[in-house]
Design an enzyme around this catalytic site. Sequence first.
Site, short mmCIF file in Angstrom:
data_model
loop_
_atom_site.label_atom_id
_atom_site.label_comp_id
_atom_site.label_asym_id
_atom_site.label_seq_id
_atom_site.Cartn_x
_atom_site.Cartn_y
_atom_site.Cartn_z
N THR A 1 -5.68 -8.04 10.02
CA THR A 1 -6.16 -6.63 9.36
C THR A 1 -5.78 -5.79 10.48
O THR A 1 -5.18 -4.46 10.05
CB THR A 1 -7.91 -6.50 9.09
OG1 THR A 1 -8.10 -7.60 8.40
CG2 THR A 1 -8.15 -5.10 8.69
N PHE B 1 -15.11 4.01 7.59
CA PHE B 1 -13.97 4.24 7.03
C PHE B 1 -13.88 4.12 5.92
O PHE B 1 -12.62 4.47 5.29
CB PHE B 1 -13.15 3.24 7.82
CG PHE B 1 -13.24 1.59 7.54
CD1 PHE B 1 -12.79 1.11 6.28
CD2 PHE B 1 -14.00 0.79 8.36
CE1 PHE B 1 -12.92 -0.32 5.95
CE2 PHE B 1 -14.18 -0.41 7.97
CZ PHE B 1 -13.65 -0.96 6.83
N GLU C 1 -9.51 -9.70 -8.32
CA GLU C 1 -8.49 -8.61 -7.85
C GLU C 1 -7.49 -8.96 -9.06
O GLU C 1 -7.17 -7.59 -9.32
CB GLU C 1 -7.87 -8.74 -6.50
CG GLU C 1 -8.94 -8.59 -5.57
CD GLU C 1 -8.47 -8.69 -4.03
OE1 GLU C 1 -7.31 -9.21 -3.85
OE2 GLU C 1 -9.51 -8.46 -3.27
N ASN D 1 -1.95 -0.10 7.25
CA ASN D 1 -1.49 -1.56 7.73
C ASN D 1 -0.66 -2.14 6.37
O ASN D 1 -0.55 -3.25 6.62
CB ASN D 1 -2.56 -2.52 8.11
CG ASN D 1 -3.65 -2.56 6.76
OD1 ASN D 1 -3.61 -1.94 5.70
ND2 ASN D 1 -4.88 -3.42 7.01
N ARG E 1 -2.24 -14.39 3.42
CA ARG E 1 -2.79 -13.73 4.57
C ARG E 1 -1.99 -14.03 5.88
O ARG E 1 -2.07 -12.90 6.61
CB ARG E 1 -4.28 -14.30 4.82
CG ARG E 1 -5.26 -14.01 3.52
CD ARG E 1 -5.72 -12.71 3.46
NE ARG E 1 -6.62 -12.48 4.46
CZ ARG E 1 -7.45 -11.30 4.66
NH1 ARG E 1 -7.32 -10.26 3.61
NH2 ARG E 1 -8.11 -10.94 5.46
N ARG F 1 2.49 -7.09 9.28
CA ARG F 1 1.75 -5.96 9.96
C ARG F 1 2.20 -6.19 11.59
O ARG F 1 2.51 -4.92 11.89
CB ARG F 1 0.27 -6.28 9.76
CG ARG F 1 -0.26 -6.13 8.39
CD ARG F 1 -1.64 -6.61 8.04
NE ARG F 1 -2.16 -5.94 6.88
CZ ARG F 1 -3.48 -6.55 6.43
NH1 ARG F 1 -3.96 -7.44 7.03
NH2 ARG F 1 -3.77 -6.10 5.10
N HIS G 1 -1.74 -5.57 1.50
CA HIS G 1 -3.04 -6.29 0.87
C HIS G 1 -2.74 -7.61 0.51
O HIS G 1 -1.99 -7.71 -0.42
CB HIS G 1 -3.85 -5.36 -0.10
CG HIS G 1 -4.98 -6.20 -0.72
ND1 HIS G 1 -6.24 -6.04 -0.15
CD2 HIS G 1 -5.23 -6.78 -1.72
CE1 HIS G 1 -7.09 -7.02 -0.58
NE2 HIS G 1 -6.32 -7.28 -1.67
N LYS H 1 0.93 -1.21 0.01
CA LYS H 1 0.18 -0.01 0.00
C LYS H 1 0.90 1.25 0.18
O LYS H 1 2.01 1.23 0.40
CB LYS H 1 -0.93 0.00 1.33
CG LYS H 1 -2.00 -1.13 1.10
CD LYS H 1 -2.83 -1.25 2.27
CE LYS H 1 -3.80 -2.46 2.28
NZ LYS H 1 -4.79 -2.30 3.36
N TYR I 1 -12.31 -1.97 -3.50
CA TYR I 1 -12.90 -2.18 -2.26
C TYR I 1 -14.46 -1.93 -2.31
O TYR I 1 -15.06 -1.45 -1.33
CB TYR I 1 -12.27 -1.35 -1.49
CG TYR I 1 -10.98 -1.51 -0.56
CD1 TYR I 1 -10.89 -2.75 0.02
CD2 TYR I 1 -9.79 -0.63 -0.83
CE1 TYR I 1 -9.49 -3.03 0.44
CE2 TYR I 1 -8.44 -1.18 -0.35
CZ TYR I 1 -8.28 -2.38 0.44
OH TYR I 1 -7.03 -2.64 0.90
P1 DAT Z 1 -8.17 -6.89 4.82
O1 DAT Z 1 -7.20 -5.80 4.32
O2 DAT Z 1 -7.33 -7.62 5.93
O3 DAT Z 1 -8.49 -7.89 3.97
P2 DAT Z 1 -10.68 -5.75 4.80
O4 DAT Z 1 -10.74 -6.30 3.53
O5 DAT Z 1 -11.66 -6.05 5.89
O6 DAT Z 1 -9.24 -6.26 5.46
O7 DAT Z 1 -10.43 -4.25 5.00
C1 DAT Z 1 -9.74 -3.47 3.90
C2 DAT Z 1 -8.96 -2.55 4.38
O8 DAT Z 1 -9.91 -1.55 5.06
C3 DAT Z 1 -8.03 -2.73 5.72
O9 DAT Z 1 -6.83 -3.55 5.28
C4 DAT Z 1 -7.90 -1.55 6.43
C5 DAT Z 1 -9.10 -0.80 6.31
N1 DAT Z 1 -10.22 -1.00 7.35
C6 DAT Z 1 -10.79 -2.42 7.75
N2 DAT Z 1 -11.40 -2.27 8.93
C7 DAT Z 1 -11.26 -0.86 9.21
C8 DAT Z 1 -11.38 -0.31 10.35
N3 DAT Z 1 -12.50 -0.78 11.40
N4 DAT Z 1 -10.98 1.11 10.58
C9 DAT Z 1 -10.30 1.76 9.67
N5 DAT Z 1 -9.81 0.97 8.50
C10 DAT Z 1 -10.28 -0.34 8.25
MG MG Z 2 -9.92 -7.57 2.50
#
Ligand code: DAT
Ligand code: MG
Length: 152
Positions: free
Chosen positions: A93, A59, A128, A114, A87, A104, A117, A11, A51
């Site tokens: 996450t 968020f 993706e 974080n 993962r 992470r 991805h 990222k 996304y």
């Molecule tokens: P991941 O990246 O582990 O697949 P995700 O798909 O649920 O997680 O979310 C995508 C991204 O969105 C994640 O890397 C960081 C951000 N994110 C997720 N939950 C969040 C939250 N509660 N507050 C802020 N950013 C968040």
């Molecule tokens: Mg995700």
Amino acid sequence: MASELTFIMVKPDGVQRGLTGEIISRFERRGFKLVNLKMVHASKEHIEKHYEDLAGKPFYPGLVKYMSSGPVVAMCWAGKDVVKQGRILLGATNPLASSPGTIRGDYAIDVGRNICHGSDAVESAKKELELWFGQEAAGIQYERAIDQWVYE
Ligand code: DAT
Ligand code: MG
């Protein structure tokens, strides 16, 4: 030999912090094979598509702004069980819940910064990879001499 593929991305914060090489190294040292890589400064629209499942989350606007704020490094990695293992290499996450030894867990603190991805399922990986690599979604086909030492 398994040819599962996953989409891994450094990222914008990972790029800015000089962690691209470290993230690539962790996948390489594990034995996974890099089959595609490019640097992209993605548009807001592209990130919204990536996304789209999270649209509506509180968020989401901040996530789109952050992810389109600078270049990312988009990659396709290949190997046995690479989606799930990828993962695990990334960690949880929320970096505060990530174990030390994960990317992470070693390099990040806030969930909104974080640094990396990874696709969460084989199906989302396919989607993706098509979004980020288009016609080159399947990556570059090549053999590695080390594969006989990585796989039995
Ligand atoms: P991941 O990246 O582990 O697949 P995700 O798909 O649920 O997680 O979310 C995508 C991204 O969105 C994640 O890397 C960081 C951000 N994110 C997720 N939950 C969040 C939250 N509660 N507050 C802020 N950013 C968040
Ligand atoms: Mg995700």
